[in-house]
Structure formats: structure tokens, C-alpha cells
Scaffold this motif. Structure first.
Motif, PDB file in Angstrom:
ATOM      1  N   THR A  82       0.832  -1.198   0.000  1.00 33.39           N
ATOM      2  CA  THR A  82       0.000   0.000   0.000  1.00 33.39           C
ATOM      3  C   THR A  82       0.866   1.247   0.000  1.00 33.39           C
ATOM      4  O   THR A  82       0.619   2.194  -0.761  1.00 33.39           O
ATOM      5  CB  THR A  82      -0.934   0.003   1.229  1.00 33.39           C
ATOM      6  N   ALA A 115      -2.892   6.967   1.593  1.00 33.03           N
ATOM      7  CA  ALA A 115      -3.579   5.676   1.582  1.00 33.03           C
ATOM      8  C   ALA A 115      -4.997   5.816   2.128  1.00 33.03           C
ATOM      9  O   ALA A 115      -5.937   5.196   1.609  1.00 33.03           O
ATOM     10  CB  ALA A 115      -2.790   4.652   2.392  1.00 33.03           C
ATOM     11  N   THR A 161      -8.391   5.007   0.038  1.00 36.51           N
ATOM     12  CA  THR A 161      -9.360   4.065   0.598  1.00 36.51           C
ATOM     13  C   THR A 161     -10.734   4.711   0.739  1.00 36.51           C
ATOM     14  O   THR A 161     -11.759   4.069   0.478  1.00 36.51           O
ATOM     15  CB  THR A 161      -8.854   3.517   1.938  1.00 36.51           C
ATOM     16  N   PRO A 172      -5.497  -1.222  -0.365  1.00 35.52           N
ATOM     17  CA  PRO A 172      -4.800  -1.058  -1.650  1.00 35.52           C
ATOM     18  C   PRO A 172      -3.763  -2.155  -1.893  1.00 35.52           C
ATOM     19  O   PRO A 172      -3.602  -2.619  -3.030  1.00 35.52           O
ATOM     20  CB  PRO A 172      -4.142   0.326  -1.527  1.00 35.52           C
TER      21      PRO A 172
END
Length: 189
Positions: free
Chosen positions: A44, A100, A104, A158
């Protein structure tokens, strides 16, 4: 008289030529997929850094286009878009956890909107109505799950997505290479 170039061109046209490269790509992709799935947090963070680098590059080029692109009416837009892209890219590069989380959240919003649209379509469908509504409900539940498990989901989702994509892409390439070795066209349908 046949030259080396003619021989290499002729061998490239031979059925099955190049299957080893396709196989190597497939094995490498599958291994990357397994690694990303086993280590989703580093995967990620790596993906966030790569996306951040793309935003930085796009921002710099857009700013340059706005500054040096004389005589076009979108100069202010290009500079503004470039600055925004540069800021987002720098945040993703220097604060990958924040990037991240943003990625998301976008996935969660996408799942929720998709689910709502699928339910809306399912209500109007004559056939397979239940399946479409169930798919919509599932996507909304997935969105709620992603949101309820933040920040953990932001640091793993991810990476899992990358892992699954690379793994199945690799398996597909391996199967294609083995078929190509036997004479089938590469990536034949």
C-alpha cells in the motif's frame, strides 16, 4: 542470403516464439502479487508513493504549461490544477499513510455509489432483479466495512487489491505463455 536480422524476424513470426518472455512476466507478476498479498502495508505504501510521484510530475508539467504556454485561455486553470496536483503528490509522497486513507475513502465512496446505482437499476429490472439488488446491497456493506475499519483498511486494502490484480494477471500470463509455446497465438481468445 539470409542475414541475422532476417533470421530473428523469421523466428519472431514462428508460432510460439517469445513464450518464455510471457512466462517470465507471468511468474514475476504472480510473485509480486503474492508478496503484496502477504505484505499489504508495504505494498500500500509503495503504491501510494508511486501515485504521489505521478501527481508531482503531472503538477510540475501542468504548472510549466500554464507559465510557458503563452496565448491560450486555460493558463490559469493549468497553473491552478498543477499546484493542486503538486500539493496532493507531495502529501502522498511525504505522508503516504494520509494518501492511503484518501485512496481508501475514494474506494468506499465508489462502492457505496455503485451499490446505490445497482439497487436503483435492480428495482427497475424485470429479470435478475434480485441478483442486481443483492449486488448493490453487498457493495454498500463493503463500503460500510471499509469505513468502519479505518485506518486499518486504508493501510491494507490497496495492497490486497494490488496483490489480487498482480496474482491473477500473472496466472493469466503463465497460462497464455504455455498455450503460446504449443503454437497458439499469444493471449488468444
Amino acid at each position: 542470403m539470409m542475414t541475422d536480422t532476417d533470421r530473428s524476424f523469421a523466428s519472431a513470426l514462428r508460432p510460439g516464439a517469445g513464450w518464455g518472455w510471457i512466462l517470465a512476466y507471468g511468474v514475476l507478476s504472480a510473485l509480486i502479487g503474492i508478496a503484496a498479498f502477504l505484505f499489504p502495508v508495504p505494498a500500500t505504501l509503495a503504491a501510494t508513493l508511486v501515485i504521489g510521484a505521478f501527481f508531482i510530475a503531472a503538477g510540475l508539467v501542468s504548472i510549466g504549461a500554464g507559465i510557458f504556454g503563452k496565448g491560450h485561455e486555460g493558463r490559469g486553470y493549468a497553473i491552478g490544477f498543477g499546484i493542486l496536483s503538486l500539493i496532493i503528490g507531495l502529501i502522498m509522497a511525504f505522508e503516504p499513510a494520509t494518501g492511503a486513507i484518501s485512496l481508501t475513502l475514494l474506494v468506499a465512496v465508489w462502492l457505496a455509489l455503485r451499490g446505490a446505482l445497482e439497487i436503483g437499476l435492480g428495482v427497475r429490472m424485470r429479470r435478475r432483479r434480485g441478483w442486481m439488488i443483492a449486488l448493490g446491497v453487498l457493495n454498500i456493506i463493503l463500503a460500510l466495512f471499509v469505513l468502519a475499519t479505518l485506518p486499518w483498511s486504508a493501510m491494507t486494502l490497496p495492497g490486497y487489491i494490488l496483490g489480487i490484480s498482480f496474482l491473477f494477471g500473472g496466472i493469466t500470463s503463465i497460462a497464455s505463455a504455455l498455450d503460446h509455446k504449443k503454437g497458439a497465438s499469444a493471449f488468444a481468445l
